[in-house]
Enzyme design. Structure first.
Site, PDB file in Angstrom:
ATOM      1  N   HIS A 142       3.121  -1.730  -8.514  1.00 38.60           N
ATOM      2  CA  HIS A 142       2.158  -0.640  -8.390  1.00 38.60           C
ATOM      3  C   HIS A 142       2.887   0.669  -8.730  1.00 38.60           C
ATOM      4  O   HIS A 142       4.091   0.784  -8.502  1.00 38.60           O
ATOM      5  CB  HIS A 142       1.680  -0.622  -6.928  1.00 38.60           C
ATOM      6  CG  HIS A 142       0.558   0.331  -6.633  1.00 38.60           C
ATOM      7  ND1 HIS A 142       0.758   1.683  -6.461  1.00 38.60           N
ATOM      8  CD2 HIS A 142      -0.768   0.117  -6.434  1.00 38.60           C
ATOM      9  CE1 HIS A 142      -0.399   2.263  -6.177  1.00 38.60           C
ATOM     10  NE2 HIS A 142      -1.347   1.332  -6.158  1.00 38.60           N
ATOM     11  N   ASP A 168       7.533  -3.938  -1.214  1.00 40.92           N
ATOM     12  CA  ASP A 168       6.217  -3.323  -1.191  1.00 40.92           C
ATOM     13  C   ASP A 168       5.261  -4.376  -0.622  1.00 40.92           C
ATOM     14  O   ASP A 168       4.824  -5.271  -1.328  1.00 40.92           O
ATOM     15  CB  ASP A 168       5.795  -2.906  -2.601  1.00 40.92           C
ATOM     16  CG  ASP A 168       4.386  -2.322  -2.626  1.00 40.92           C
ATOM     17  OD1 ASP A 168       3.715  -2.352  -1.576  1.00 40.92           O
ATOM     18  OD2 ASP A 168       3.969  -1.840  -3.687  1.00 40.92           O
ATOM     19  N   GLN A 183       0.118  -5.425  -0.208  1.00 41.26           N
ATOM     20  CA  GLN A 183      -0.872  -6.480  -0.416  1.00 41.26           C
ATOM     21  C   GLN A 183      -0.679  -7.686   0.495  1.00 41.26           C
ATOM     22  O   GLN A 183      -1.624  -8.419   0.751  1.00 41.26           O
ATOM     23  CB  GLN A 183      -0.854  -6.943  -1.868  1.00 41.26           C
ATOM     24  CG  GLN A 183      -1.443  -5.935  -2.843  1.00 41.26           C
ATOM     25  CD  GLN A 183      -2.910  -5.634  -2.562  1.00 41.26           C
ATOM     26  OE1 GLN A 183      -3.661  -6.486  -2.120  1.00 41.26           O
ATOM     27  NE2 GLN A 183      -3.300  -4.403  -2.801  1.00 41.26           N
ATOM     28  N   LYS A 185      -5.076  -1.260   4.330  1.00 39.75           N
ATOM     29  CA  LYS A 185      -5.203  -2.571   3.694  1.00 39.75           C
ATOM     30  C   LYS A 185      -5.064  -3.693   4.714  1.00 39.75           C
ATOM     31  O   LYS A 185      -4.999  -4.869   4.350  1.00 39.75           O
ATOM     32  CB  LYS A 185      -4.154  -2.717   2.592  1.00 39.75           C
ATOM     33  CG  LYS A 185      -4.408  -1.759   1.413  1.00 39.75           C
ATOM     34  CD  LYS A 185      -3.542  -2.105   0.252  1.00 39.75           C
ATOM     35  CE  LYS A 185      -3.322  -0.959  -0.709  1.00 39.75           C
ATOM     36  NZ  LYS A 185      -4.389  -0.786  -1.695  1.00 39.75           N
ATOM     37  N   CYS A 235      -3.643   0.899 -10.852  1.00 37.34           N
ATOM     38  CA  CYS A 235      -2.354   1.591 -10.678  1.00 37.34           C
ATOM     39  C   CYS A 235      -1.189   0.681 -11.042  1.00 37.34           C
ATOM     40  O   CYS A 235      -0.152   0.683 -10.375  1.00 37.34           O
ATOM     41  CB  CYS A 235      -2.183   2.121  -9.254  1.00 37.34           C
ATOM     42  SG  CYS A 235      -3.392   3.345  -8.812  1.00 37.34           S
TER      43      CYS A 235
END
Ligand SMILES: Cc1ncc(COP(=O)(O)O)c(C=O)c1O
Lengths: 417, 153
Positions: A131, A207, A210, A233, A375
């Protein structure tokens, strides 16, 4: 709780009933929300925790003497405890820094840890499936001190190409990778790659934006060094994100933003920063949002992360199978075609229909999917796409959502001929 | 589904599937102008050839959603071969179509409504007004054309 059965039986229909937004009717159809990868829908427990905070306890945190100020501090610090235990932070709440979102957490990583520890010629290794939040801060650091940003390529099978990983590791000081792609759904082998990074003397950042609401998380077991995600999220509110690192690293990081709350002393001659997470939390923090995040963590724990994984894997398998068989090859999934190391994010490319038109037609069926580059422009370029239409699942998703998606996709395909 | 059919009229789908005036013009003498809509990643390149105050030729390349592509195709058909002054009038009419019938203060005279019949096929794009996020798609080519004409002035 008296009945063990009650807690262990995960029922997505219960989650659905808990989620007020899913009662909306859009274009005379019940909403079919398939955009959880973008932002997930909060259950009533989260909304009520925030409401309760503003109704009963709102005050600025820390330093207060009166009752509600103490309660507000307890709410805020309690959320830090909940998050620490949710990801199994070895040093507990002292290792949890609240930020505005995952993006700000990456800026904290690059601009505090990175600016201090990386110099010209040092390499930050990311991947083509990152991202922009895990790319642009590194480019900005490169402008500042001449580091190199290197990319692990992505294979035609939508997975990291690790063939040359040993040579890619040359001069690498930090590997920073997504645990799950927000476009492809690909789940990366974080634990193995962290071990490899450590063998090469590099640190490892994840990261987790998600994966955080779609798989169990244990940063101790993964043996990583930085871990980043956003509350919105994971059924929580917008406006708050999490930066985790081991206490020893955190203590050695220079402050990021300056102002109130992040100091232990200020004189006319200078300042002394605070210690612990406060050093990185300048100004009045997102207290109401922390209340919501704390409630989201408890709610997810109540559902059971392994239950969520199972549920979403079934949904994903079903959707991938039907998408592959029902459209004579006109609908192409941009991502792994099986559910092995793959989450419930399904990017679609439909021959002859622009993703924006797909999303527009789907909206008429009350179906929420996202068109665009998500993104992740380097990844889009890698696959020669300008955009995809992306559907993604959450714990409240049902096969019925896929039914409506497929019905609406048929309509789009027919309409554009 | 009525409003959806309003958006994707047959004329629009036809221009999307078989766009008119696709291609490039040698530049120079033609002017090359680029337009970009970051929302859906639409890109358009307009080639203009103006001689003696007349837009003698126009060609378009680029990619994007059905609304941006059909709007650029419809535009090219509407303006090709017309004097620049007339082209400016068509642009103004189209822009007005895209703003819809805006609420005016009661003591103000309402703006003259667009004569849809005079607009020919372009009128098919009026359904876009009901989908505010798509107006940018529909106007991309027109703004790019305006930019080109301004450069030539
Ligand atoms: C993989 C990934 N990383 C980072 C982010 C950034 O999250 P936020 O916008 O909350 O900062 C997102 C969200 O779109 C994401 O999907």
């Amino acid at each position: 709780m008296a009945s063990g059965e009650l807690v262990s039986s995960f029922d997505p229909r219960r989650v659905r009933a808990d989620t007020p937004l899913l009662r909306r009717v859009i274009n005379e159809r019940s909403i079919t929300y398939l955009d959880s990868a973008s932002s997930s829908l909060p259950p009533r427990a989260v909304i009520e925790a925030m409401g309760r905070y503003y109704e009963m306890r709102h005050a600025n945190v820390h330093r207060g003497v009166y009752q509600t100020a103490n309660e507000a501090t307890a709410v805020y610090e309690g959320a830090r405890e909940s998050v620490a235990s949710f990801i199994n932070a070895p040093g507990g709440a002292n290792e949890i820094v609240f930020t505005k979102n995952a993006t700000e957490a990456f800026n904290l990583l690059a601009k505090s840890w990175g600016a201090k520890n990386l110099k010209a010629g040092d390499v930050v290794l990311v991947s083509e499936m990152e991202h922009h939040a895990n790319i642009v801060p590194w480019f900005q650091l490169r402008e500042l001190n001449g580091i190199e940003v290197r990319f692990i390529p992505v294979n035609d099978d939508y997975r990291l190409d690790l063939t040359n990983i040993e040579s890619l590791m040359e001069n690498v000081k930090l590997v920073s990778l997504t645990s799950m792609s927000n476009v492809l759904g690909t789940i990366n082998p974080i634990k193995d790659l962290a071990a490899l990074a450590h063998r090469h003397g590099a640190l490892f950042a994840v990261d987790a934006a998600q994966s955080i609401a779609h798989s169990p998380t244990d940063v101790t077991e993964l043996d990583v060094d930085f871990f980043i995600f956003s509350a919105h999220k994971m059924l929580g509110p917008t406006g708050i994100g999490v930066f985790w690192t081991r206490e020893a690293i955190l203590d050695a990081m220079p402050p990021f933003l300056g102002g109130g709350g992040m100091i232990s002393d200020v004189r006319t001659s200078g300042y002394t920063p605070a210690t612990g997470p406060s050093k990185f939390e300048a100004g009045t923090p997102p207290i109401g949002e922390a209340a919501g995040l704390g409630a989201a963590v408890l709610y997810l724990e109540g559902l059971g992360m392994t239950n969520i994984v199972e549920h979403e894997r079934h949904l994903t398998y079903d959707a991938l199978t039907r998408l592959a068989s029902e459209f004579d090859g006109r609908v192409r999934v941009i991502g792994p075609s099986d559910t092995h190391n793959r989450g419930g994010v399904i990017s679609l490319d439909i021959a002859g229909v622009h993703p924006h038109d797909v999303a527009q037609v789907l909206d008429q069926f009350g179906v929420c999917v996202r068109p665009g580059h998500h993104c992740a422009k380097p990844l889009m370029r890698r696959f020669g796409l300008a955009a995809t239409a992306r559907a993604s699942f959450g714990p409240y998703s049902l096969t019925r959502d896929t039914d409506v998606l497929i019905e609406a996709l048929h309509h789009a395909v027919t309409m554009f001929g | 589904m009525s409003s959806l059919e309003d958006l994707y009229r047959e004329v629009i789908l036809d221009h999307y599937r078989s766009p008119r005036n696709r291609g490039e013009l040698a530049s120079p003498p033609a002017l090359r102008v680029e337009g970009f809509n970051p929302l859906c990643g639409d890109e358009i390149v307009v080639y203009l050839e103006v001689r003696d105050g007349v837009l003698v030729d126009i060609k378009l390349t680029g990619h994007g959603c059905s609304i941006s592509q059909s709007s650029s195709s419809l535009m090219s058909a509407a303006v090709k071969g017309k004097p620049v002054s007339e082209v400016r009038g068509i642009i103004a009419n189209f822009k007005q179509l895209m703003t819809g019938v805006e609420a005016t203060l009661s003591d103000e005279k309402p703006a003259a409504p667009v004569d849809l019949r005079a607009m020919g096929e372009l009128a098919a794009l009026q359904g876009v007004v009901k989908f505010p996020v798509r107006i940018k798609c529909a106007t991309l080519a027109w703004n790019t054309l305006t930019q080109g004409l301004d450069e030539l002035d």
